[in-house]
Design an enzyme around this catalytic site. Sequence first.
Site, PDB file in Angstrom:
ATOM      1  N   HIS A 173      16.354  -4.861  17.205  1.00 39.48           N
ATOM      2  CA  HIS A 173      16.391  -5.911  17.554  1.00 39.48           C
ATOM      3  C   HIS A 173      17.189  -6.580  16.481  1.00 39.48           C
ATOM      4  O   HIS A 173      17.768  -7.823  17.117  1.00 39.48           O
ATOM      5  CB  HIS A 173      15.146  -6.553  17.747  1.00 39.48           C
ATOM      6  CG  HIS A 173      14.332  -6.172  18.992  1.00 39.48           C
ATOM      7  ND1 HIS A 173      13.645  -7.122  19.782  1.00 39.48           N
ATOM      8  CD2 HIS A 173      14.380  -5.043  19.673  1.00 39.48           C
ATOM      9  CE1 HIS A 173      13.492  -6.366  20.708  1.00 39.48           C
ATOM     10  NE2 HIS A 173      13.618  -5.173  20.795  1.00 39.48           N
ATOM     11  N   HIS A 185      12.244   5.026  22.585  1.00 39.84           N
ATOM     12  CA  HIS A 185      10.965   4.994  22.890  1.00 39.84           C
ATOM     13  C   HIS A 185      10.019   6.316  23.081  1.00 39.84           C
ATOM     14  O   HIS A 185       8.847   6.430  23.504  1.00 39.84           O
ATOM     15  CB  HIS A 185      11.082   4.959  24.745  1.00 39.84           C
ATOM     16  CG  HIS A 185      11.526   3.462  24.832  1.00 39.84           C
ATOM     17  ND1 HIS A 185      11.815   3.089  26.573  1.00 39.84           N
ATOM     18  CD2 HIS A 185      11.807   2.358  24.086  1.00 39.84           C
ATOM     19  CE1 HIS A 185      12.185   1.730  26.120  1.00 39.84           C
ATOM     20  NE2 HIS A 185      12.239   1.284  24.618  1.00 39.84           N
TER      21      HIS A 185
END
Length: 740
Positions: free
Chosen positions: A108, A270
């Site tokens: 991020h 993920h």
Amino acid sequence: MPEQHPPITETTTGAASNGCPVVGHMKYPVEGGGNQDWWPNRLNLKVLHQNPAVADPMGAAFDYAAEVATIDVDALTRDIEEVMTTSQPWWPADYGHYGPLFIRMAWHAAGTYRIHDGRGGAGGGMQRFAPLNSWPDNASLDKARRLLWPVKKKYGKKLSWADLIVFAGNCALESMGFKTFGFGFGRVDQWEPDEVYWGKEATWLGDERYSGKRDLENPLAAVQMGLIYVNPEGPNGNPDPMAAAVDIRETFRRMAMNDVETAALIVGGHTFGKTHGAGPADLVGPEPEAAPLEQMGLGWKSSYGTGTGKDAITSGIEVVWTNTPTKWDNSFLEILYGYEWELTKSPAGAWQYTAKDGAGAGTIPDPFGGPGRSPTMLATDLSLRVDPIYERITRRWLEHPEELADEFAKAWYKLIHRDMGPVARYLGPLVPKQTLLWQDPVPAVSHDLVGEAEIASLKSQILASGLTVSQLVSTAWAAASSFRGSDKRGGANGGRIRLQPQVGWEVNDPDGDLRKVIRTLEEIQESFNSAAPGNIKVSFADLVVLGGCAAIEKAAKAAGHNITVPFTPGRTDASQEQTDVESFAVLEPKADGFRNYLGKGNPLPAEYMLLDKANLLTLSAPEMTVLVGGLRVLGANYKRLPLGVFTEASESLTNDFFVNLLDMGITWEPSPADDGTYQGKDGSGKVKWTGSRVDLVFGSNSELRALVEVYGADDAQPKFVQDFVAAWDKVMNLDRFDVR
């Protein structure tokens, strides 16, 4: 998550009913109030003075490159590993490992990067500051950074937050069994947030950035205010994986990723960890910037249960992707393709998908030792299966996991380094030897550089070639001003002004003088290199800059000043094969006020675009001002347009632009052509000058006019020449990380 405090609103005209342009009451300057409240549309020159030296506690002499070079990287890795595997009671680690949290933190930080203006990215450690520290998508990352404080405290000035945030993500991957491609240190901390346009929306998760069918506003990349990429529940919370695939492709493209890289990042990222949505989202408190003082910079305090661990709420989605959430393997794809999926909701009420008909129940481990769970996925995860292109890529990886590992390693490396610029800026023992195309490679210097005698000879040859001051200055500016301080791309090094796509950019007037200048300089280069003694050579890139320097010396002499413009050789020439045309295309200026160029489709008037360009060139307001005035009298305008050329002695380095702009005997009015230009008429009503909005703003804006008055004074000519040359030299060397 809904905004905690409603935004201040204005009337349509920007004025309150009593005629005052401020709604409510004026704030103290320490609260953020000021002139912008009264006149919201005034130029904000503060964007040219961001992160000033006086705000840097390290001092002007601090050399981060020298400090970070002293770190024992193996010891640093061990220290981060210890933090990752030591769960803290104030924020317990899922599965006893903070690795997935650190991957998200690094992702991020780097993932704010966008290709259209190069802004965002991990450099500077911007995730520490508003608004990024309080974006809904960054919920709980405040805890990740606090977990790393013992490491930052130990290494102090030797390790920036910007490097630590990203390196922790890299270490997390290694800790959980993944082999990364490499890592470059070198991100220097900044001490205040960048002034970046993140979108027009005044509420979190607003999406006013779209027009037409689903056309995303430039230069934005994320789909909604406060998100890094896409909405994990689907477009605007619509859990349609196929529709989400459209958003994924466009968003990741705007962050410099192709389909393979996009799929690799989603699958790879993920493979680890989980999302958090244990309970109702309305039990989560305000973000860090709105949180009470006593929370000491932490936000999103939850009153659901303990508020942490098994009760944590972040995105509101409660998904664990794999049965091995702290181990690198191929289980994400095995589970994605191993089950059919049905739409469900998390305990927080967010959309997600669960394996159909109870399949796989109990096979997914609970992060804190509770009962096993059913397989779950995000709507955006299923996009990889339903989109034909992503499906073809990921199904192959299902059978060839080694290819996934290779692609994820390269994509992750690109993600966390995309805003760092050339590899010359990468520091430390983990930098790969291989240079990749997206890093805009330039060859290493393989010859002896020209000295003072050769430089003098080359200047003479250039000035005797028939090329004009205007042509030489324009070409050098076109090459060097392609640099962006945001992602350190562009610039004169590499000589790409003669390569596609730059040679065809409209702002460079490709059908005008550019090709003639290129051809002439190439002839001079070939002649010099064939006759020079020993291994002395000059690159085309160096000649472009040297030509501009020689032209300025000639123009200064015409104005009565004998000067030497600094020139630092050492640039090399890239080939077309070393130049990714599609990647470089986003560097094309849509406006360049320094050349009085305004293309189509700009979101703001020309004077605002000038400030944006100056910001990307890391210029101060005085530097911007002196460059505009100098380039005008040197005839460096786009297509040699007369706009702003307030002089009778073109190609002479005088301060005439400023003197004549301040002339009270000239009256300005919009041109009858209604083309956004202006006419300056003398007392007889005769048109003496024409100008653009960029030109006139230097007389209209009070702060810029103050600078113009410095350079327009009777004693200002020597200072003007000195300051222009200094600013010119700065721009010519913005990309010379090899010498600074």
